[in-house]
Scaffold this motif. Structure first.
Motif, PDB file in Angstrom:
ATOM      1  N   GLY A 202      52.683  96.849   9.196  1.00  0.00           N
ATOM      2  CA  GLY A 202      52.675  96.870  10.660  1.00  0.00           C
ATOM      3  C   GLY A 202      52.007  98.125  11.197  1.00  0.00           C
ATOM      4  O   GLY A 202      51.159  98.058  12.085  1.00  0.00           O
ATOM      5  N   LEU A 203      52.366  99.257  10.605  1.00  0.00           N
ATOM      6  CA  LEU A 203      51.805 100.536  11.069  1.00  0.00           C
ATOM      7  C   LEU A 203      50.309 100.621  10.843  1.00  0.00           C
ATOM      8  O   LEU A 203      49.563 101.057  11.721  1.00  0.00           O
ATOM      9  N   GLU A 204      49.876 100.215   9.644  1.00  0.00           N
ATOM     10  CA  GLU A 204      48.446 100.302   9.333  1.00  0.00           C
ATOM     11  C   GLU A 204      47.646  99.419  10.291  1.00  0.00           C
ATOM     12  O   GLU A 204      46.563  99.798  10.729  1.00  0.00           O
ATOM     13  N   THR A 205      48.187  98.255  10.603  1.00  0.00           N
ATOM     14  CA  THR A 205      47.489  97.344  11.514  1.00  0.00           C
ATOM     15  C   THR A 205      47.427  97.973  12.911  1.00  0.00           C
ATOM     16  O   THR A 205      46.378  97.998  13.549  1.00  0.00           O
ATOM     17  N   LYS A 206      48.550  98.510  13.338  1.00  0.00           N
ATOM     18  CA  LYS A 206      48.621  99.140  14.650  1.00  0.00           C
ATOM     19  C   LYS A 206      47.639 100.316  14.746  1.00  0.00           C
ATOM     20  O   LYS A 206      46.946 100.492  15.740  1.00  0.00           O
ATOM     21  N   MET A 207      47.575 101.096  13.672  1.00  0.00           N
ATOM     22  CA  MET A 207      46.714 102.281  13.698  1.00  0.00           C
ATOM     23  C   MET A 207      45.241 101.910  13.709  1.00  0.00           C
ATOM     24  O   MET A 207      44.426 102.634  14.268  1.00  0.00           O
ATOM     25  N   PHE A 208      44.907 100.746  13.109  1.00  0.00           N
ATOM     26  CA  PHE A 208      43.513 100.295  13.161  1.00  0.00           C
ATOM     27  C   PHE A 208      43.090 100.081  14.610  1.00  0.00           C
ATOM     28  O   PHE A 208      42.015 100.499  15.028  1.00  0.00           O
ATOM     29  N   PHE A 209      43.960  99.446  15.384  1.00  0.00           N
ATOM     30  CA  PHE A 209      43.608  99.138  16.763  1.00  0.00           C
ATOM     31  C   PHE A 209      43.686 100.368  17.669  1.00  0.00           C
ATOM     32  O   PHE A 209      43.223 100.339  18.795  1.00  0.00           O
ATOM     33  N   ARG A 210      44.280 101.446  17.153  1.00  0.00           N
ATOM     34  CA  ARG A 210      44.376 102.666  17.938  1.00  0.00           C
ATOM     35  C   ARG A 210      43.001 103.315  18.115  1.00  0.00           C
ATOM     36  O   ARG A 210      42.741 103.985  19.091  1.00  0.00           O
ATOM     37  N   ASP A 211      42.124 103.095  17.150  1.00  0.00           N
ATOM     38  CA  ASP A 211      40.768 103.635  17.247  1.00  0.00           C
ATOM     39  C   ASP A 211      39.902 102.595  17.957  1.00  0.00           C
ATOM     40  O   ASP A 211      39.310 101.736  17.329  1.00  0.00           O
ATOM     41  N   ARG A 212      39.848 102.683  19.284  1.00  0.00           N
ATOM     42  CA  ARG A 212      39.214 101.634  20.086  1.00  0.00           C
ATOM     43  C   ARG A 212      37.744 101.423  19.720  1.00  0.00           C
ATOM     44  O   ARG A 212      37.260 100.316  19.650  1.00  0.00           O
ATOM     45  N   LEU A 213      37.049 102.522  19.462  1.00  0.00           N
ATOM     46  CA  LEU A 213      35.621 102.432  19.214  1.00  0.00           C
ATOM     47  C   LEU A 213      35.338 101.663  17.923  1.00  0.00           C
ATOM     48  O   LEU A 213      34.504 100.753  17.898  1.00  0.00           O
ATOM     49  N   SER A 214      36.078 102.013  16.863  1.00  0.00           N
ATOM     50  CA  SER A 214      35.805 101.335  15.597  1.00  0.00           C
ATOM     51  C   SER A 214      36.239  99.870  15.680  1.00  0.00           C
ATOM     52  O   SER A 214      35.614  98.998  15.098  1.00  0.00           O
ATOM     53  N   THR A 215      37.293  99.605  16.444  1.00  0.00           N
ATOM     54  CA  THR A 215      37.722  98.220  16.640  1.00  0.00           C
ATOM     55  C   THR A 215      36.597  97.418  17.296  1.00  0.00           C
ATOM     56  O   THR A 215      36.236  96.329  16.842  1.00  0.00           O
ATOM     57  N   PHE A 216      36.036  98.008  18.345  1.00  0.00           N
ATOM     58  CA  PHE A 216      34.975  97.347  19.104  1.00  0.00           C
ATOM     59  C   PHE A 216      33.805  96.982  18.200  1.00  0.00           C
ATOM     60  O   PHE A 216      33.353  95.839  18.157  1.00  0.00           O
ATOM     61  N   TRP A 217      33.310  97.969  17.432  1.00  0.00           N
ATOM     62  CA  TRP A 217      32.142  97.711  16.582  1.00  0.00           C
ATOM     63  C   TRP A 217      32.465  96.743  15.460  1.00  0.00           C
ATOM     64  O   TRP A 217      31.631  95.909  15.105  1.00  0.00           O
ATOM     65  N   THR A 218      33.657  96.832  14.895  1.00  0.00           N
ATOM     66  CA  THR A 218      34.032  95.925  13.809  1.00  0.00           C
ATOM     67  C   THR A 218      33.907  94.477  14.263  1.00  0.00           C
ATOM     68  O   THR A 218      33.400  93.629  13.536  1.00  0.00           O
ATOM     69  N   PHE A 219      34.371  94.214  15.480  1.00  0.00           N
ATOM     70  CA  PHE A 219      34.371  92.824  15.940  1.00  0.00           C
ATOM     71  C   PHE A 219      33.039  92.428  16.565  1.00  0.00           C
ATOM     72  O   PHE A 219      32.680  91.261  16.591  1.00  0.00           O
ATOM     73  N   LEU A 220      32.294  93.406  17.067  1.00  0.00           N
ATOM     74  CA  LEU A 220      31.034  93.081  17.736  1.00  0.00           C
ATOM     75  C   LEU A 220      29.931  92.747  16.736  1.00  0.00           C
ATOM     76  O   LEU A 220      29.109  91.859  16.971  1.00  0.00           O
ATOM     77  N   PHE A 221      29.945  93.459  15.593  1.00  0.00           N
ATOM     78  CA  PHE A 221      28.856  93.335  14.626  1.00  0.00           C
ATOM     79  C   PHE A 221      28.553  91.887  14.217  1.00  0.00           C
ATOM     80  O   PHE A 221      27.418  91.428  14.398  1.00  0.00           O
ATOM     81  N   PRO A 222      29.523  91.136  13.692  1.00  0.00           N
ATOM     82  CA  PRO A 222      29.182  89.771  13.243  1.00  0.00           C
ATOM     83  C   PRO A 222      28.706  88.871  14.380  1.00  0.00           C
ATOM     84  O   PRO A 222      27.778  88.084  14.184  1.00  0.00           O
ATOM     85  N   VAL A 223      29.302  89.019  15.556  1.00  0.00           N
ATOM     86  CA  VAL A 223      28.907  88.179  16.685  1.00  0.00           C
ATOM     87  C   VAL A 223      27.448  88.475  17.061  1.00  0.00           C
ATOM     88  O   VAL A 223      26.647  87.567  17.301  1.00  0.00           O
ATOM     89  N   THR A 224      27.094  89.768  17.048  1.00  0.00           N
ATOM     90  CA  THR A 224      25.720  90.161  17.355  1.00  0.00           C
ATOM     91  C   THR A 224      24.736  89.551  16.353  1.00  0.00           C
ATOM     92  O   THR A 224      23.666  89.073  16.715  1.00  0.00           O
ATOM     93  N   MET A 225      25.128  89.586  15.082  1.00  0.00           N
ATOM     94  CA  MET A 225      24.243  89.037  14.056  1.00  0.00           C
ATOM     95  C   MET A 225      23.997  87.552  14.281  1.00  0.00           C
ATOM     96  O   MET A 225      22.864  87.076  14.184  1.00  0.00           O
ATOM     97  N   ILE A 226      25.068  86.839  14.568  1.00  0.00           N
ATOM     98  CA  ILE A 226      24.922  85.389  14.806  1.00  0.00           C
ATOM     99  C   ILE A 226      24.017  85.147  16.013  1.00  0.00           C
ATOM    100  O   ILE A 226      23.134  84.281  15.995  1.00  0.00           O
ATOM    101  N   TRP A 227      24.207  85.976  17.035  1.00  0.00           N
ATOM    102  CA  TRP A 227      23.386  85.828  18.240  1.00  0.00           C
ATOM    103  C   TRP A 227      21.898  86.069  17.928  1.00  0.00           C
ATOM    104  O   TRP A 227      21.016  85.344  18.354  1.00  0.00           O
ATOM    105  N   LEU A 228      21.645  87.111  17.066  1.00  0.00           N
ATOM    106  CA  LEU A 228      20.266  87.415  16.675  1.00  0.00           C
ATOM    107  C   LEU A 228      19.642  86.268  15.880  1.00  0.00           C
ATOM    108  O   LEU A 228      18.541  85.816  16.165  1.00  0.00           O
ATOM    109  N   PHE A 229      20.399  85.790  14.892  1.00  0.00           N
ATOM    110  CA  PHE A 229      19.870  84.682  14.093  1.00  0.00           C
ATOM    111  C   PHE A 229      19.715  83.435  14.944  1.00  0.00           C
ATOM    112  O   PHE A 229      18.785  82.655  14.759  1.00  0.00           O
ATOM    113  N   GLY A 230      20.636  83.310  15.880  1.00  0.00           N
ATOM    114  CA  GLY A 230      20.573  82.159  16.780  1.00  0.00           C
ATOM    115  C   GLY A 230      19.272  82.141  17.564  1.00  0.00           C
ATOM    116  O   GLY A 230      18.631  81.101  17.708  1.00  0.00           O
TER     117      GLY A 230
END
Lengths: 246, 303
Positions: free
Chosen positions: A9-37
């Motif tokens: 629980g703590l490790e998961t919570k702490m991952f989301f505490r770093d907003r910037l890294s959370t943002f890029w982690t989730f944005l990257f694959p979507v961006t790739m699909i959009w590019l290939f699209g």
């Protein structure tokens, strides 16, 4: 058992505490699909539409990025800064630490997989997997194969920089040679054989297959390979688990 | 007196470097035992062999009736450890760290008591990375003592603390001893050893050089010296006087080490008197562990 739940629980919570890294982690694959699209949309390959080719395979790629970057590199950092060493002088067993991080990785991966799928459905008329139970099973097996695989490989690194280098090498190799970005049919025969050595190749075959073609039972060999990797890398990861570099 | 730790002929090498050489000592139940020495003396290696996370090359270690590196898990339920250079996760909050570490132990924990004792109430929502050095040390001390350990190992507990925080840390450690906890700590602050420890083991270059209470160690003549101020006495005159071993002169302040203080003092007084030289602030000093340390190091160099 309480310790595993607390730590997970703590490790998961702490991952989301770093907003910037959370943002890029989730944005990257979507961006790739959009590019290939923007390159491939409208084309069909082997009877599959763009989205049916790329979304399932990029969900597979996500398992690799999560295992190497979210799990492997982070645990190497913990080894480097003495977080694991601190645990060594408590009754906490190694498997509990690994299990907690595997849980965290699964949650993060799950979110990005759903994001990708929803993006594919909204932008490129992707449908839900045809054999959804099989697809989920494939994901489970893939996670079991890749998490310990990445944990073992990154544990060979002395510090986070080396771990990141190892991770980047494996990620890029697999990205380009496993059919996730470029169809294998475009490549020379030699590279097509090389692809079959890389575990991501089997994940992608299974993901694409169960999404549109057939249930997992039709892909016994591919599933078998991944289960084999899961068993071997779990043994390696727990056998070579290190608390510190000393 | 019951021994909770017994160490016999302990040795450990890293490649060609012998970190610990043939060290033997025992730790009594309920005492504060200090392992002192300069940086790189082998203190941490010794401590980590007691904690069971380093395997000795040679010798026997017995902690609470267990062989540490063989029954680490069993031992870890009964000891508490504060490392010198470890951290917890940077983004973990104080209250989360306390809850997490409490979940590692089956026995009843003293979390609430420690929070109050260490004054952590106001810091509960602060992330580890945002704590100052003193608060980090307090938190890691709390994490090490949550489960009421029988032995507490502290590696340089007051490193990086300001003098006020250091004194507070000392009283906390004393309080833990009063509650029946045996404390084994390392330090390179001699003042800390003198004021805090019941007994100290002095090691350097991996060897045990002395083992006693700080008071008894200082009663050894080696650290004693005479000190005074004078404007005319020369080094040559002093070193020739009966009993004198070593003379240090710094800006008109003299330090004279002697194996017969009374006799040397008499000769200093009489030569000043006969030559009409001034002599003031004359004192017999027992020295500090620092002085004793320098003394041992210099003896080593001569040999």
């Amino acid at each position: 058992m309480n310790a595993v739940i607390q730590l997970a629980g703590l490790e998961t919570k702490m991952f989301f505490r770093d907003r910037l890294s959370t943002f890029w982690t989730f944005l990257f694959p979507v961006t790739m699909i959009w590019l290939f699209g923007s390159m491939f949309v409208g084309e069909t390959m082997n009877g599959q539409t763009f989205a049916e080719m790329f979304v399932p395979s990029w969900i597979g790629v996500n398992i690799v990025t999560t295992s190497f970057f979210t799990l492997g590199t982070v645990l190497t950092g913990y080894r480097e800064t003495g977080v694991l060493r601190r645990y060594q002088s408590t009754p906490l067993q190694p498997w509990k630490i690994l299990a907690a991080h595997a849980f965290q990785g699964t949650v993060i991966f799950g979110i990005s997989a759903v994001l990708l799928m929803v993006f594919g459905m909204m932008m490129y008329d992707l449908r839900l997997p045809e054999f959804i139970g099989s697809t989920l099973l494939v994901l489970l097996i893939s996670i079991l194969a890749f998490f310990p695989f990445a944990l073992f490989l990154t544990s060979l690194a002395k510090n986070t920089q080396t771990a990141a280098a190892i991770s980047t090498l494996f990620l890029n190799l697999m990205l380009f040679l496993s059919g996730a970005t470029f169809p294998l049919e475009m490549m020379p025969t030699v590279l097509q054989y090389v692809a079959k050595v890389l575990p991501l190749y089997y994940v992608i075959q299974l993901m694409r297959g169960t999404w549109t073609e057939a249930p997992i039972t039709e892909y016994g060999f591919e599933a078998g390979v991944l289960i084999g990797i899961a068993v071997v890398s779990t043994i390696l990861a727990s056998r070579f688990f290190r608390w510190s570099d000393k | 007196m019951k021994n909770v730790i017994k160490v016999e002929n302990l040795s450990k090498s890293y490649g060609d470097i012998k970190a610990v050489k043939d060290v033997s000592f025992s730790v009594h139940e309920g005492e504060i035992f200090g392992v002192i020495g300069p940086n790189g003396a082998g203190k941490t290696t010794t401590l980590e062999m007691l904690e069971g996370i380093i395997k000795p090359d040679k010798g026997n270690v017995n902690v609470l009736g267990l062989i540490p590196c063989q029954s680490l898990r069993e031992l870890n339920k009964r000891i508490g450890v504060q490392f010198q250079a470890t951290s917890i996760q940077k983004k973990m909050k104080v209250k989360e760290a306390l809850a997490l570490f409490s979940s590692f132990y089956k026995q009843e924990n003293q979390k609430d008591y420690l929070v109050e004792l260490l004054g952590l109430e106001d810091k509960m929502e602060v992330k580890f990375d945002d704590l100052s050095g003193g608060w980090k040390q307090r938190l890691t001390l709390a994490l090490a003592t949550l489960h009421r350990p029988e032995i507490l190992f502290l590696d340089e507990p007051s490193m990086g603390l300001d003098p006020h925080a250091r004194r507070e840390m000392w009283s906390l450690i004393r309080l833990l001893r009063e509650q029946g906890c045996t404390v084994v700590l390392t330090t390179h602050y001699m003042e800390e050893a003198e004021k805090l420890c019941d007994r100290v083991a002095m090691i350097y270059s991996g060897e045990l050089k002395a083992l006693n209470s700080p008071r008894d160690l200082l009663n050894e003549v080696a650290a004693h010296y005479l000190t005074f101020e004078s404007d005319g006495l020369g080094y040559e005159q002093l070193i020739g006087l009966p009993g004198v071993i070593r003379v240090e002169i710094e800006e008109g302040v003299y330090k004279v080490y002697s194996d017969n203080q009374q006799k040397t003092a008499y000769h200093i007084f009489s030569s000043c008197e006969s030559k009409g030289l001034s002599l003031s602030n004359f004192r017999f000093e027992t020295g500090s562990l620092d002085d004793l340390f320098v003394h041992y190091l210099e003896k080593e160099k001569i040999v």
